[in-house]
Each structure stands twice: as structure tokens, then as C-alpha cells.
Design a protein around this motif. Structure first.
Motif, PDB file in Angstrom:
ATOM      1  N   ARG A  48       0.826  -1.209   0.000  1.00 52.53           N
ATOM      2  CA  ARG A  48       0.000   0.000   0.000  1.00 52.53           C
ATOM      3  C   ARG A  48       0.863   1.262   0.000  1.00 52.53           C
ATOM      4  O   ARG A  48       0.501   2.267  -0.617  1.00 52.53           O
ATOM      5  N   VAL A  49       2.013   1.204   0.679  1.00 55.93           N
ATOM      6  CA  VAL A  49       2.943   2.335   0.652  1.00 55.93           C
ATOM      7  C   VAL A  49       3.532   2.475  -0.746  1.00 55.93           C
ATOM      8  O   VAL A  49       3.629   3.578  -1.290  1.00 55.93           O
ATOM      9  N   ALA A  50       3.912   1.359  -1.352  1.00 54.58           N
ATOM     10  CA  ALA A  50       4.485   1.382  -2.704  1.00 54.58           C
ATOM     11  C   ALA A  50       3.488   1.909  -3.728  1.00 54.58           C
ATOM     12  O   ALA A  50       3.876   2.580  -4.691  1.00 54.58           O
ATOM     13  N   ASP A  51       2.212   1.618  -3.526  1.00 53.34           N
ATOM     14  CA  ASP A  51       1.173   2.103  -4.440  1.00 53.34           C
ATOM     15  C   ASP A  51       0.775   3.551  -4.152  1.00 53.34           C
ATOM     16  O   ASP A  51      -0.040   4.116  -4.864  1.00 53.34           O
ATOM     17  N   GLY A  52       1.320   4.140  -3.099  1.00 51.33           N
ATOM     18  CA  GLY A  52       1.022   5.522  -2.756  1.00 51.33           C
ATOM     19  C   GLY A  52      -0.259   5.706  -1.955  1.00 51.33           C
ATOM     20  O   GLY A  52      -0.725   6.833  -1.773  1.00 51.33           O
ATOM     21  N   LEU A  53      -0.834   4.630  -1.471  1.00 49.87           N
ATOM     22  CA  LEU A  53      -2.069   4.728  -0.699  1.00 49.87           C
ATOM     23  C   LEU A  53      -1.826   5.132   0.749  1.00 49.87           C
ATOM     24  O   LEU A  53      -2.716   5.696   1.392  1.00 49.87           O
ATOM     25  N   LEU A  54      -0.625   4.825   1.270  1.00 49.47           N
ATOM     26  CA  LEU A  54      -0.255   5.153   2.639  1.00 49.47           C
ATOM     27  C   LEU A  54       1.143   5.745   2.665  1.00 49.47           C
ATOM     28  O   LEU A  54       1.964   5.435   1.800  1.00 49.47           O
ATOM     29  N   SER A  55       1.400   6.563   3.682  1.00 49.43           N
ATOM     30  CA  SER A  55       2.771   7.043   3.876  1.00 49.43           C
ATOM     31  C   SER A  55       3.510   6.041   4.767  1.00 49.43           C
ATOM     32  O   SER A  55       2.902   5.188   5.415  1.00 49.43           O
ATOM     33  N   GLU A  56       4.825   6.143   4.812  1.00 51.56           N
ATOM     34  CA  GLU A  56       5.637   5.253   5.642  1.00 51.56           C
ATOM     35  C   GLU A  56       5.234   5.368   7.114  1.00 51.56           C
ATOM     36  O   GLU A  56       5.153   4.374   7.822  1.00 51.56           O
ATOM     37  N   HIS A  57       4.984   6.601   7.553  1.00 53.70           N
ATOM     38  CA  HIS A  57       4.592   6.825   8.945  1.00 53.70           C
ATOM     39  C   HIS A  57       3.265   6.131   9.261  1.00 53.70           C
ATOM     40  O   HIS A  57       3.112   5.539  10.331  1.00 53.70           O
TER      41      HIS A  57
END
Length: 174
Positions: A48-57
């Protein structure tokens, strides 16, 4: 309940073996369950982070909670299975001197294929009916972490924890 089954199945051998192997088995299986859920949640939220749906934080604020949530949900399946299948099989194997590394490997393979087949046969939807082999392979892949990190540590802990019993059974007990 697991400890009552363990004690009843071991009978006269219980005083030599005790509860230690079973307690270690549950500890290792629990650690494996938490670890497997953590890795699964981490990978899911990494996508989901890689897809831009979530930030790392956001990922690190969600993954620990999801790990606990998934672990609690899976305990409903894992604990009864270990109590009703794992404990009796391991106690009987130990009592009959069948608990060997070779038999643990064979038992692991049989368990993996049996659970995969059971899940595969029980599932009935349109995709499953048209993609039988792919569905079976998906079940194999999805169950592998649970087998490797829950069932195998459970069996190995009982094997290692009962080494004094095996030594006493086949030679002078020291």
C-alpha cells in the motif's frame, strides 16, 4: 484442556516427561503465529505504501495493531487445532517412540497437504471451479508460513523438550 489431554495420553510416562515440552511447544507456536502475522501485515501495508495509498509513517502506526488483531482472530482457529489434533498426535508419537526428526518432516508434509486439500475442497465459488490448479497452488502457498512457523516449532519443541524421556526410555536415566 491441552494439558489435561497431554497428561491423560501420556499416562505412566507423564512424571518423566511433565508439562515442559507442551508449554514450550505452545510458546514457540505463539511466537511463530505473531511473527507470521507481523510479516504478513508488514508486506500487505508495504504494498500500500508502494502504491502511494499510505505514507511510511502511517504504515508503522497500523502494522502493530493489525498484527495483534490478526493474531487474536487466528487464535480461534490455531488453538483448537493444536489442542484437538496437535497434542494427541504428539503425545501418542512420543509414547510410541515415533517422534523423530524424520517423522516430524513427514508429519509436516502430510499436515500441509491435508490442510491444503481440506481448504481447497471446502471452497466453492465460480473462480475456484474454473481455476482448480491455480486455486490449489494458492492454498499451498498461503498455508506454508503457518506450517513452517507454527506447526513445525510446535513439533520441534516437544521433540527437544522430551529428550530426557527418550534418553531414559532407551538407556539408563541420568
Amino acid at each position: 484442556m491441552a494439558f489435561m489431554i497431554w497428561r491423560a495420553m501420556l499416562g505412566a510416562d507423564f512424571p518423566v516427561i511433565g508439562f515442559k515440552p507442551l508449554a514450550l511447544a505452545y510458546l514457540y507456536a505463539g511466537i511463530g503465529l505473531v511473527g507470521t502475522n507481523f510479516v504478513g501485515c508488514y508486506m500487505d501495508f508495504s504494498n500500500r505504501v508502494a502504491d502511494g495509498l499510505l505514507s511510511e509513517h502511517q504504515r508503522w502506526s497500523i502494522v502493530p495493531g493489525w498484527t495483534i488483531y490478526a493474531t487474536i482472530l487466528l487464535l480461534v482457529v490455531v488453538l483448537p487445532f493444536l489442542v484437538l489434533v496437535g497434542v494427541p498426535v504428539m503425545a501418542a508419537s512420543l509414547k510410541r517412540a515415533l517422534l523423530t526428526p524424520k517423522n516430524i518432516v513427514l508429519g509436516t508434509l502430510v499436515l500441509w497437504l491435508a490442510l491444503t486439500s481440506l481448504g481447497w475442497v471446502a471452497l466453492d465459488n465460480a473462480w475456484h471451479r474454473t481455476h482448480r490448479l491455480e486455486s490449489f497452488m494458492m492454498w499451498l502457498k498461503d498455508l506454508l508460513p503457518g506450517i513452517l512457523f507454527i506447526a513445525v516449532p510446535f513439533m520441534l519443541a516437544i521433540y527437544r523438550g522430551s529428550r530426557i524421556y527418550r534418553r531414559c526410555r532407551y538407556g539408563p536415566c541420568s
